[in-house]
Design an enzyme around this catalytic site. Structure first.
Site, PDB file in Angstrom:
ATOM      1  N   HIS A 176       0.825  -1.161   0.047  1.00  0.00           N
ATOM      2  CA  HIS A 176      -0.156   0.010   0.131  1.00  0.00           C
ATOM      3  C   HIS A 176       0.704   1.340   0.015  1.00  0.00           C
ATOM      4  O   HIS A 176       0.433   2.237   0.347  1.00  0.00           O
ATOM      5  CB  HIS A 176      -0.714   0.049   1.099  1.00  0.00           C
ATOM      6  CG  HIS A 176      -1.654  -1.256   1.197  1.00  0.00           C
ATOM      7  ND1 HIS A 176      -1.307  -2.402   2.431  1.00  0.00           N
ATOM      8  CD2 HIS A 176      -2.727  -1.794   0.723  1.00  0.00           C
ATOM      9  CE1 HIS A 176      -2.051  -3.078   2.315  1.00  0.00           C
ATOM     10  NE2 HIS A 176      -3.089  -3.014   1.232  1.00  0.00           N
TER      11      HIS A 176
HETATM   12  S1  FES Z   1       1.674  -0.287   3.320  1.00  0.00           S
HETATM   13 FE1  FES Z   1       0.057  -1.903   3.917  1.00  0.00          FE
HETATM   14  S2  FES Z   1       1.130  -3.499   4.574  1.00  0.00           S
HETATM   15 FE2  FES Z   1       2.518  -2.079   4.007  1.00  0.00          FE
END
Ligand code: FES
Length: 204
Positions: A161
């Site tokens: 993410h």
């Molecule tokens: S940013 Fe979501 S698991 Fe690393």
């Protein structure tokens, strides 16, 4: 180079990718500490300390070992990398590592390098993102590159993410990851050998 590992299956069941810069990957095994140290029942259940030879980790390279089913990164930072750590820290979410992820921050690592002063260039960190447990990729080189800002100082990028971390594994602001990556307890057995999961206070 990258490998796939199942990390902490009993707790999260997450598939993570671990990456190693410089092609250096190794897994150490528990050493001969058993005869000189009696671990607690809790420590025995969690997993034994892991001894690691770091003499082959050149400046700018990183070694990945496994401790308690998780990847632990050992990064020997160059002077240029070290210089990035104390510059402008205003973009970091928790520059002093006051928030805890899964492990208490060892007192001896509460500094911008997040490492022991006797070998401050060596970062030892659990390579797990504090958002949902993916393992970030190393993006050690500074400067513009895909998916990173043009003023990128070098660090780590979580592929899941987009959380970003500096070369001390401290998370940048306004990212999904709420805390820095963990620093495990560790200590030096010699200039070229460390043990992870144990320090002067005993086993984690
Ligand atoms: S940013 Fe979501 S698991 Fe690393």
């Amino acid at each position: 180079m990258s490998t796939q590992k199942q990390v902490d299956p009993g707790r999260r069941g997450l598939l993570v990718a671990t990456c190693a810069a410089g092609g250096v990957v190794g897994v150490a095994t528990a050493g001969a500490l058993v005869s000189t140290f009696q671990p607690s029942e809790r420590a025995k259940a969690a997993g034994a300390p892991v001894e690691v030879d770091i003499g082959d980790v050149a400046p700018g390279e990183m070694k990945v070992v496994e401790w308690r089913g998780k990847p632990v990164w050992i990064l020997r930072r160059t002077p240029a990398m070290m210089a990035t750590l104390e510059k402008d820290q205003s973009e970091l979410a928790d520059p002093a590592s006051e928030k805890i992820f899964q492990l208490d921050m060892p007192e001896y690592c509460k500094n911008p390098h997040r490492s022991r002063v006797e070998h401050k260039e060596v970062l030892v960190t659990v390579g797990i993102c504090s958002h949902l447990g993916c393992s970030p990729s190393s993006r050690l080189a500074a400067g513009p590159q895909p998916n990173l800002p043009d003023n990128w100082p070098g660090g780590f990028l979580c592929p899941c993410h987009g959380s970003t971390f500096d070369l001390s594994a401290r998370v940048f602001k306004n990212k999904p990851a709420p805390t820095n990556m963990d620093v495990p307890p560790y200590m030096y057995l010699s200039d070229s050998r460390i043990v992870i999961g144990k320090d002067e206070k005993g086993e984690a």
